[in-house]
Design a protein around this motif. Structure first.
Motif, PDB file in Angstrom:
ATOM      1  N   ILE A 216       0.906  -1.082  -0.179  1.00 20.03           N
ATOM      2  CA  ILE A 216      -0.122   0.013   0.165  1.00 20.03           C
ATOM      3  C   ILE A 216       0.853   1.266  -0.022  1.00 20.03           C
ATOM      4  CG2 ILE A 216      -0.170  -0.193   2.322  1.00 20.03           C
ATOM      5  CD1 ILE A 216      -2.982   1.011   2.146  1.00 20.03           C
ATOM      6  N   ARG A 217       0.480   2.235  -0.942  1.00 22.20           N
ATOM      7  CA  ARG A 217       1.488   3.496  -1.053  1.00 22.20           C
ATOM      8  C   ARG A 217       0.496   4.368  -1.122  1.00 22.20           C
ATOM      9  NH1 ARG A 217       4.397   1.258  -6.340  1.00 22.20           N
ATOM     10  NH2 ARG A 217       2.562   0.107  -6.469  1.00 22.20           N
ATOM     11  N   LEU A 218       0.978   5.774  -0.489  1.00 24.45           N
ATOM     12  CA  LEU A 218       0.320   6.776   0.047  1.00 24.45           C
ATOM     13  C   LEU A 218       0.660   8.055  -1.240  1.00 24.45           C
ATOM     14  CD1 LEU A 218      -1.386   8.119   2.395  1.00 24.45           C
ATOM     15  CD2 LEU A 218       0.889   8.794   3.119  1.00 24.45           C
ATOM     16  N   VAL A 219      -0.359   8.819  -1.414  1.00 28.43           N
ATOM     17  CA  VAL A 219      -0.360  10.078  -2.427  1.00 28.43           C
ATOM     18  C   VAL A 219      -0.924  10.926  -1.563  1.00 28.43           C
ATOM     19  CG1 VAL A 219      -1.260  11.037  -4.396  1.00 28.43           C
ATOM     20  CG2 VAL A 219      -0.151   8.581  -4.571  1.00 28.43           C
ATOM     21  N   VAL A 220      -0.294  12.044  -1.398  1.00 31.77           N
ATOM     22  CA  VAL A 220      -0.732  13.258  -0.585  1.00 31.77           C
ATOM     23  C   VAL A 220      -1.269  14.079  -1.959  1.00 31.77           C
ATOM     24  CG1 VAL A 220      -0.487  15.022   0.954  1.00 31.77           C
ATOM     25  CG2 VAL A 220       0.802  12.845   1.253  1.00 31.77           C
ATOM     26  N   ASN A 221      -2.498  14.365  -2.036  1.00 26.47           N
ATOM     27  CA  ASN A 221      -3.033  15.449  -2.770  1.00 26.47           C
ATOM     28  C   ASN A 221      -3.323  16.733  -2.439  1.00 26.47           C
ATOM     29  OD1 ASN A 221      -4.012  15.716  -5.467  1.00 26.47           O
ATOM     30  ND2 ASN A 221      -6.189  14.951  -5.008  1.00 26.47           N
ATOM     31  N   ARG A 222      -3.057  17.719  -3.501  1.00 30.27           N
ATOM     32  CA  ARG A 222      -3.632  19.144  -3.148  1.00 30.27           C
ATOM     33  C   ARG A 222      -2.759  19.945  -2.210  1.00 30.27           C
ATOM     34  NH1 ARG A 222     -10.018  18.096  -2.753  1.00 30.27           N
ATOM     35  NH2 ARG A 222     -10.380  17.543  -4.960  1.00 30.27           N
ATOM     36  N   VAL A 223      -1.302  19.428  -2.448  1.00 34.19           N
ATOM     37  CA  VAL A 223      -0.471  20.329  -1.315  1.00 34.19           C
ATOM     38  C   VAL A 223      -0.139  21.394  -1.609  1.00 34.19           C
ATOM     39  CG1 VAL A 223       0.298  17.788  -0.331  1.00 34.19           C
ATOM     40  CG2 VAL A 223       1.673  18.945  -2.552  1.00 34.19           C
ATOM     41  N   TYR A 224       0.499  22.430  -0.968  1.00 35.77           N
ATOM     42  CA  TYR A 224       1.025  23.755  -1.483  1.00 35.77           C
ATOM     43  C   TYR A 224       2.499  23.483  -1.823  1.00 35.77           C
ATOM     44  CZ  TYR A 224       1.965  28.676  -1.974  1.00 35.77           C
ATOM     45  OH  TYR A 224       2.268  29.639  -2.444  1.00 35.77           O
ATOM     46  N   ASP A 225       3.169  22.806  -1.067  1.00 34.90           N
ATOM     47  CA  ASP A 225       4.577  22.527  -1.541  1.00 34.90           C
ATOM     48  C   ASP A 225       5.282  21.395  -1.020  1.00 34.90           C
ATOM     49  OD1 ASP A 225       5.233  22.829   1.438  1.00 34.90           O
ATOM     50  OD2 ASP A 225       5.402  24.964   1.281  1.00 34.90           O
ATOM     51  N   ILE A 226       6.157  20.878  -1.235  1.00 32.75           N
ATOM     52  CA  ILE A 226       6.925  19.736  -1.063  1.00 32.75           C
ATOM     53  C   ILE A 226       6.995  19.345   0.478  1.00 32.75           C
ATOM     54  CG2 ILE A 226       9.008  18.214  -1.731  1.00 32.75           C
ATOM     55  CD1 ILE A 226       9.184  19.418  -4.230  1.00 32.75           C
ATOM     56  N   VAL A 227       7.420  20.364   1.117  1.00 33.74           N
ATOM     57  CA  VAL A 227       7.487  20.237   2.740  1.00 33.74           C
ATOM     58  C   VAL A 227       6.412  19.873   3.201  1.00 33.74           C
ATOM     59  CG1 VAL A 227       8.173  21.449   4.778  1.00 33.74           C
ATOM     60  CG2 VAL A 227       9.371  22.098   2.826  1.00 33.74           C
ATOM     61  N   GLU A 228       5.078  20.643   2.676  1.00 30.07           N
ATOM     62  CA  GLU A 228       3.790  20.165   3.444  1.00 30.07           C
ATOM     63  C   GLU A 228       3.484  18.624   2.843  1.00 30.07           C
ATOM     64  OE1 GLU A 228      -0.597  22.039   3.708  1.00 30.07           O
ATOM     65  OE2 GLU A 228       0.353  21.827   1.677  1.00 30.07           O
ATOM     66  N   SER A 229       3.962  18.182   1.593  1.00 30.21           N
ATOM     67  CA  SER A 229       3.859  16.771   1.489  1.00 30.21           C
ATOM     68  C   SER A 229       4.483  15.960   2.471  1.00 30.21           C
ATOM     69  CB  SER A 229       4.367  16.689  -0.201  1.00 30.21           C
ATOM     70  OG  SER A 229       4.223  15.482  -0.518  1.00 30.21           O
ATOM     71  N   SER A 230       5.942  16.179   2.400  1.00 32.73           N
ATOM     72  CA  SER A 230       6.748  15.335   3.221  1.00 32.73           C
ATOM     73  C   SER A 230       6.129  15.275   4.912  1.00 32.73           C
ATOM     74  CB  SER A 230       7.916  15.808   3.272  1.00 32.73           C
ATOM     75  OG  SER A 230       8.671  15.849   2.246  1.00 32.73           O
ATOM     76  N   GLU A 231       5.550  16.309   5.421  1.00 32.55           N
ATOM     77  CA  GLU A 231       5.098  16.416   6.544  1.00 32.55           C
ATOM     78  C   GLU A 231       3.934  15.376   6.758  1.00 32.55           C
ATOM     79  OE1 GLU A 231       4.830  20.464   7.658  1.00 32.55           O
ATOM     80  OE2 GLU A 231       6.913  20.768   8.036  1.00 32.55           O
ATOM     81  N   THR A 232       2.999  15.593   5.921  1.00 30.88           N
ATOM     82  CA  THR A 232       1.651  15.118   5.937  1.00 30.88           C
ATOM     83  C   THR A 232       1.858  13.553   5.654  1.00 30.88           C
ATOM     84  OG1 THR A 232       0.698  16.818   4.810  1.00 30.88           O
ATOM     85  CG2 THR A 232      -0.635  14.863   5.019  1.00 30.88           C
ATOM     86  N   ALA A 233       2.721  13.192   4.734  1.00 33.71           N
ATOM     87  CA  ALA A 233       2.931  11.526   4.553  1.00 33.71           C
ATOM     88  C   ALA A 233       3.672  11.153   5.618  1.00 33.71           C
ATOM     89  CB  ALA A 233       3.940  11.500   3.394  1.00 33.71           C
ATOM     90  N   ASN A 234       4.692  11.904   6.169  1.00 35.29           N
ATOM     91  CA  ASN A 234       5.370  11.096   7.523  1.00 35.29           C
ATOM     92  C   ASN A 234       4.767  10.959   8.633  1.00 35.29           C
ATOM     93  OD1 ASN A 234       7.882  11.031   5.870  1.00 35.29           O
ATOM     94  ND2 ASN A 234       8.427  13.130   6.592  1.00 35.29           N
ATOM     95  N   LYS A 235       3.528  11.687   8.865  1.00 33.46           N
ATOM     96  CA  LYS A 235       2.761  11.832   9.745  1.00 33.46           C
ATOM     97  C   LYS A 235       1.832  10.413   9.973  1.00 33.46           C
ATOM     98  CE  LYS A 235       1.590  16.430  10.882  1.00 33.46           C
ATOM     99  NZ  LYS A 235       0.635  17.632  10.680  1.00 33.46           N
ATOM    100  N   LEU A 236       1.136  10.015   8.721  1.00 34.29           N
ATOM    101  CA  LEU A 236       0.803   8.626   8.603  1.00 34.29           C
ATOM    102  C   LEU A 236       1.574   7.561   8.777  1.00 34.29           C
ATOM    103  CD1 LEU A 236      -2.329   7.883   8.167  1.00 34.29           C
ATOM    104  CD2 LEU A 236      -2.249   8.015   6.068  1.00 34.29           C
ATOM    105  N   ILE A 237       2.761   7.655   7.828  1.00 37.82           N
ATOM    106  CA  ILE A 237       3.680   6.473   7.926  1.00 37.82           C
ATOM    107  C   ILE A 237       4.138   6.058   9.380  1.00 37.82           C
ATOM    108  CG2 ILE A 237       5.982   5.884   7.137  1.00 37.82           C
ATOM    109  CD1 ILE A 237       5.590   7.433   4.682  1.00 37.82           C
ATOM    110  N   TYR A 238       4.351   7.473  10.145  1.00 38.68           N
ATOM    111  CA  TYR A 238       5.000   6.980  11.481  1.00 38.68           C
ATOM    112  C   TYR A 238       3.867   6.341  12.293  1.00 38.68           C
ATOM    113  CZ  TYR A 238       5.976   8.075  16.264  1.00 38.68           C
ATOM    114  OH  TYR A 238       6.219   8.032  17.685  1.00 38.68           O
ATOM    115  N   THR A 239       2.445   6.871  12.150  1.00 33.90           N
ATOM    116  CA  THR A 239       1.552   6.378  12.770  1.00 33.90           C
ATOM    117  C   THR A 239       1.212   4.857  12.440  1.00 33.90           C
ATOM    118  OG1 THR A 239       0.430   8.655  13.050  1.00 33.90           O
ATOM    119  CG2 THR A 239      -0.977   6.811  13.604  1.00 33.90           C
ATOM    120  N   ALA A 240       1.272   4.629  11.281  1.00 40.04           N
ATOM    121  CA  ALA A 240       0.890   3.265  10.893  1.00 40.04           C
ATOM    122  C   ALA A 240       2.020   2.365  11.614  1.00 40.04           C
ATOM    123  CB  ALA A 240       0.991   3.303   9.373  1.00 40.04           C
TER     124      ALA A 240
END
Length: 303
Positions: free
Chosen positions: A205-229
């Motif tokens: 299962i792989r994650l796509v973060v949609n509708r992000v403003y910049d790459i930093v926001e994408s990384s922060e969002t993805a890392n939150k869910l990756i860490y929690t999982a």
């Protein structure tokens, strides 16, 4: 949940399909012939509606098609027929039409515009669980021919963790989970992962973060869910990539023309193309942002 997983495996796992199997209500299931390895089946899902899942699926199909891949989109979003809407088309038959003797696979596959071939969910998908064993067998036999028609099959599931959604996820080879940076999207995305874990699913299962403003926001969002999982579910979740929030996307929706066709040089389209590259190559997403990306980063950094 465990009983459901067992039932699903009996219905969809080809490697275990030899011979008759006992149904929960009694009676035997018709024998399913083992199939040769064929198309990659990728379920595109989300924890909540409104995150751009169907839009992403359609545009991914176009991007993959430009790479020479034969792609079929299966609209499995409970009868909402969003693929029809996004393409500005309509379909006479749906997935469940295959339960009829007089309907064949070529009757339900719509050769839509922009090189997109799809099977509409249409209305009545919520009644799929009411089909007889013979109807399910008939649909299975006809859909098996998709392996000859496509290299990749993208299954656009409904949102959430309902039984129909989980059925499609469990039947697929791979899963793409679409989220956005909003806290509710993260919470609902985690709910999908939790249900996935309870079913003891093994598909990557792989994650796509949609509708992000910049790459930093994408990384922060993805890392939150990756860490929690990893911490609470003990499961590995990898990031496939991201898609920028782009005004071109809404313009394309209003025109009923996919982003990849209407604005192929937009930032969001470049991101979708990069996601398609990642799916094909297996390598991490690399986005060529161009001049628009330069301006976006420059003015953002000024703050």
């Amino acid at each position: 949940m465990e009983d459901q997983a067992t039932r699903l495996r009996k219905l969809v796992e080809r490697k275990n399909s030899d011979g008759a199997a006992e149904q929960p209500g009694g009676g035997a299931r018709p024998e399913m012939a083992a199939s040769k390895p064929g198309a990659r089946v990728i379920a595109v899902t989300s924890g909540k509606g409104g995150v751009g899942k169907t839009n992403l699926t359609v545009n991914l199909a176009i991007a993959l098609g430009k790479k020479g891949k034969r792609v079929i989109v299966v609209d499995a979003d409970l009868g909402t027929a969003n693929v029809d809407v996004l393409l500005g088309t309509s379909s006479k038959h749906t997935l469940l039409s295959l339960a009829r003797d007089d309907i064949q696979l070529e009757d339900v596959i719509v050769r839509g515009p922009y090189g997109v071939s799809y099977i509409s969910g249409g209305s009545g998908m919520e009644h799929a669980g009411e089909m007889t064993v013979m109807q399910r067998q008939m649909i299975f036999n006809k859909l098996a021919a998709c392996d000859e028609w496509a290299d990749i099959i993208l299954v656009d599931t409904g949102a959430g963790v309902g039984r129909n959604v989980l059925d499609f996820i469990m039947a697929s080879d791979e899963v793409v989970l679409v989220i956005t940076p909003e806290p509710t999207a993260l919470t609902d995305g985690y709910a999908v992962l939790k249900s996935y874990r309870q079913l003891e699913a093994t598909q990557p299962i792989r994650l796509v973060v949609n509708r992000v403003y910049d790459i930093v926001e994408s990384s922060e969002t993805a890392n939150k869910l990756i860490y929690t999982a990893e911490r609470f579910l003990h499961m590995e979740l990898k990031s496939l990539g991201f898609v920028f929030d782009d005004a071109s996307l809404m313009k394309a929706v209003r025109r009923q023309v996919p982003l990849m066709a209407a604005y192929p040089d937009s930032l969001a389209a470049r991101c979708v193309e990069a996601l398609a590259n990642s799916l094909v190559s297996g390598r991490q997403q690399q986005v060529k942002l161009g001049w628009q990306g330069f301006l976006r980063k420059f003015f953002h950094n000024m703050h």
